[in-house]
Scaffold this motif. Structure first.
Motif, mmCIF file in Angstrom:
data_model
loop_
_atom_site.group_PDB
_atom_site.id
_atom_site.type_symbol
_atom_site.label_atom_id
_atom_site.label_comp_id
_atom_site.label_asym_id
_atom_site.label_seq_id
_atom_site.Cartn_x
_atom_site.Cartn_y
_atom_site.Cartn_z
ATOM 1 N N GLU A 127 0.697 -1.061 0.312
ATOM 2 C CA GLU A 127 0.173 -0.224 -0.396
ATOM 3 C C GLU A 127 1.063 1.613 0.215
ATOM 4 O O GLU A 127 0.348 2.735 -0.866
ATOM 5 C CB GLU A 127 -0.683 -0.323 0.887
ATOM 6 C CG GLU A 127 -1.732 1.387 1.514
ATOM 7 C CD GLU A 127 -2.452 1.025 2.685
ATOM 8 O OE1 GLU A 127 -3.635 2.276 2.687
ATOM 9 O OE2 GLU A 127 -2.196 0.354 3.300
ATOM 10 N N HIS A 128 1.157 1.360 0.857
ATOM 11 C CA HIS A 128 2.832 2.519 0.848
ATOM 12 C C HIS A 128 3.554 2.460 -0.401
ATOM 13 O O HIS A 128 3.697 4.091 -0.840
ATOM 14 C CB HIS A 128 3.796 2.121 1.986
ATOM 15 C CG HIS A 128 4.519 2.746 2.817
ATOM 16 N ND1 HIS A 128 6.028 2.687 1.560
ATOM 17 C CD2 HIS A 128 4.542 4.118 3.236
ATOM 18 C CE1 HIS A 128 7.476 4.021 1.802
ATOM 19 N NE2 HIS A 128 6.137 4.739 2.662
ATOM 20 N N ASP A 129 3.697 1.572 -1.430
ATOM 21 C CA ASP A 129 4.350 1.405 -2.379
ATOM 22 C C ASP A 129 3.929 2.490 -3.400
ATOM 23 O O ASP A 129 3.947 2.626 -3.965
ATOM 24 C CB ASP A 129 5.349 0.453 -2.801
ATOM 25 C CG ASP A 129 6.764 -0.840 -1.674
ATOM 26 O OD1 ASP A 129 6.740 1.013 -1.005
ATOM 27 O OD2 ASP A 129 7.217 -0.989 -2.497
ATOM 28 N N ARG A 130 2.470 1.548 -3.501
ATOM 29 C CA ARG A 130 1.603 2.020 -4.556
ATOM 30 C C ARG A 130 0.685 3.335 -4.172
ATOM 31 O O ARG A 130 0.115 3.906 -5.064
ATOM 32 C CB ARG A 130 -0.066 0.948 -4.654
ATOM 33 C CG ARG A 130 0.479 -0.335 -5.229
ATOM 34 C CD ARG A 130 -0.753 -1.194 -4.746
ATOM 35 N NE ARG A 130 -1.742 -0.660 -5.614
ATOM 36 C CZ ARG A 130 -2.558 -0.614 -6.791
ATOM 37 N NH1 ARG A 130 -1.408 -1.183 -7.291
ATOM 38 N NH2 ARG A 130 -3.501 -0.301 -6.401
ATOM 39 N N ALA A 131 1.680 4.665 -3.051
ATOM 40 C CA ALA A 131 0.590 5.151 -3.176
ATOM 41 C C ALA A 131 2.056 6.328 -2.976
ATOM 42 O O ALA A 131 1.542 7.589 -3.604
ATOM 43 C CB ALA A 131 0.535 5.683 -1.906
ATOM 44 N N ASP A 132 2.976 5.395 -3.768
ATOM 45 C CA ASP A 132 4.438 6.692 -4.463
ATOM 46 C C ASP A 132 4.668 7.754 -3.298
ATOM 47 O O ASP A 132 4.470 8.882 -3.632
ATOM 48 C CB ASP A 132 3.797 7.346 -5.454
ATOM 49 C CG ASP A 132 4.950 7.362 -6.026
ATOM 50 O OD1 ASP A 132 6.397 7.289 -5.657
ATOM 51 O OD2 ASP A 132 5.055 8.244 -6.952
ATOM 52 N N ASP A 133 4.631 7.347 -2.198
ATOM 53 C CA ASP A 133 4.798 7.667 0.063
ATOM 54 C C ASP A 133 6.363 7.863 -0.097
ATOM 55 O O ASP A 133 6.831 6.459 -0.066
ATOM 56 C CB ASP A 133 3.807 7.491 0.208
ATOM 57 C CG ASP A 133 3.792 8.241 1.427
ATOM 58 O OD1 ASP A 133 3.832 9.135 1.860
ATOM 59 O OD2 ASP A 133 2.677 8.160 2.658
ATOM 60 N N ASP A 139 7.302 9.323 2.072
ATOM 61 C CA ASP A 139 7.264 9.687 3.405
ATOM 62 C C ASP A 139 7.984 8.403 4.257
ATOM 63 O O ASP A 139 8.538 7.872 4.183
ATOM 64 C CB ASP A 139 6.334 9.953 4.309
ATOM 65 C CG ASP A 139 4.759 11.319 3.582
ATOM 66 O OD1 ASP A 139 5.933 12.166 3.402
ATOM 67 O OD2 ASP A 139 4.173 11.593 3.912
ATOM 68 N N PHE A 140 8.012 8.511 6.046
ATOM 69 C CA PHE A 140 8.587 7.357 6.435
ATOM 70 C C PHE A 140 7.498 6.002 6.281
ATOM 71 O O PHE A 140 6.660 5.872 5.485
ATOM 72 C CB PHE A 140 8.247 7.739 7.722
ATOM 73 C CG PHE A 140 9.503 8.554 8.435
ATOM 74 C CD1 PHE A 140 10.224 8.646 8.446
ATOM 75 C CD2 PHE A 140 8.229 10.051 8.915
ATOM 76 C CE1 PHE A 140 10.973 9.426 9.235
ATOM 77 C CE2 PHE A 140 9.215 10.716 9.375
ATOM 78 C CZ PHE A 140 10.319 10.570 9.696
#
Length: 379
Positions: free
Chosen positions: A304-310, A312-313
């Motif tokens: 989920e974090h990678d797909r959001a291209d986030d 941040d931490f």
């Protein structure tokens, strides 16, 4: 994005099924396993005495999967840092995130002659080979030795003793089943009241127990130990576990988030897990299934974090804490169950043992196999 799971034992099947429901459909999932079936390894000892149980404890993987792609192939080598596995066919599998769930192999500890003469119990084929050889032992009135008195060794010894009686052996004077253990107790890693109950069950069924005995060398008809020689006509070895060959025989240590590298997790018998309390987690089916919950949650958070291209931490990962309600072991037609501080034997323990296996099969969608297993366990 691609997620790969290597191995379809308890940990591999559980983590794959959880990922199927938690990851978005755009994420590809691949499950790699050497065989096409999921086998309940903690029940295969039953096939020594009851060959028909093989059908109840083996489920086609395609029946358990929703959208994951199944690749039937052996994993020969793993580069966890690179996210790549080499397969026996010459193909390779690469992943953005992966889970190593290859289980374990039998440990022989470098004991001279042991690998050549001792039959392990890691598959239904092993169970069939043990049965065939033991029937010859019974016919000749000989001795079978089981090396290693962990739960697997206890269950094998119990099945052999029960099979001997069913084949007409009146007792140890006709055929002897001997259980040999290096440590001072059977089921040595378990609480004292559980250990005592297990030993009582073994001895009630005519199993000869010899603890505090270290095997130093094995010939074709005897164990050479620090306490003398033990003659045998059949040797079954259940004395410990080692890592899969793809991991060079190692079981790498992972912490409570189960992360082996940034992109790869390791769980089940494939790893030595240290939980959130800093405690070593015993290798068991129940622990593997519970570890799968943590691994799947962590993969889902990272995806989920990678797909959001986030930028941040990175997300905070879940941590596994070892907590199982108790322990179960079958001893021929008997069983020992520990539920909290209480130890049960007899019908109550047998019912608990049957319900756990059936509950697991029902949980993965194999209801017909669950019914068959209950019939085999209780009837």
């Amino acid at each position: 994005m691609h997620v790969a799971v290597l191995g379809a034992g308890y940990a591999g099947v559980a983590v794959t099924r959880k990922l199927e429901s938690r990851l978005p459909p755009e994420v590809d999932i691949t499950l790699v396993n050497e065989g096409a079936d999921h086998v309940l390894v903690h029940e295969i000892h039953r096939a020594i005495r009851r060959p028909a149980v093989a059908d109840a404890v083996s489920v086609p993987l395609v029946d358990l999967l929703d959208r994951a792609e199944l690749v039937v192939d052996r994993v020969d080598d793993i580069d966890a840092e690179a996210g790549r596995a080499e397969l026996a066919s010459g193909d390779a599998v690469e992943w953005d995130y992966g889970a190593v769930c290859l289980g374990s192999e039998t440990a022989y500890y470098g004991i001279d002659g042991l690998r050549e003469h001792g039959t392990p119990l890691k598959s239904l084929d092993d169970a069939a080979a043990i049965r065939e050889e033991f029937l010859d032992v019974v016919a000749e009135g000989d001795r079978a030795v089981v090396g290693g008195a962990g739960l697997s060794g206890v269950q094998v010894a119990g099945e052999l003793a029960a099979l001997a009686r069913e084949e007409g052996a009146a007792g140890p004077d006709d055929v002897e089943v001997k259980l040999v253990e290096q440590l001072e107790e059977v089921a040595p890693n378990f609480p004292a009241n559980f250990r005592r109950a297990v030993r009582d069950q073994l001895e009630e069924r005519g199993v000869s127990v010899e603890t505090g005995t270290t095997v130093e060398r094995v010939t074709d008809d005897r164990l050479v130990t620090d306490a003398g020689e033990i003659a045998y006509d059949q040797l079954v070895w259940t004395g410990g576990i080692a890592g899969d060959d793809a991991l060079d025989g190692d079981r790498p240590v992972v912490r409570a988030d189960l992360r082996l590298t940034d992109r790869t997790f390791a769980l089940g018998d494939a790893a030595r897990v240290v939980d959130a309390d800093g405690e070593a987690v015993p290798a068991s089916a129940s622990a593997a299934v519970r570890e799968a919950e943590t691994a799947a949650e962590n993969v889902a958070r990272l995806v989920e974090h990678d797909r959001a291209d986030d930028d941040d931490f990175a997300p905070r990962l879940a941590r596994y804490r070892f907590d199982v309600p108790g322990w179960l072991v079958s001893v021929g037609d008997g069983a020992v169950a520990q539920l909290g501080p209480t130890v049960l034997t007899g019908v109550a323990a047998r019912a608990s043992k049957a319900s756990v296996g059936a509950g697991y099969l029902t949980g993965v969608g194999a209801v017909d196999r669950a019914i068959d297993l209950v019939e085999e366990e209780l009837l």
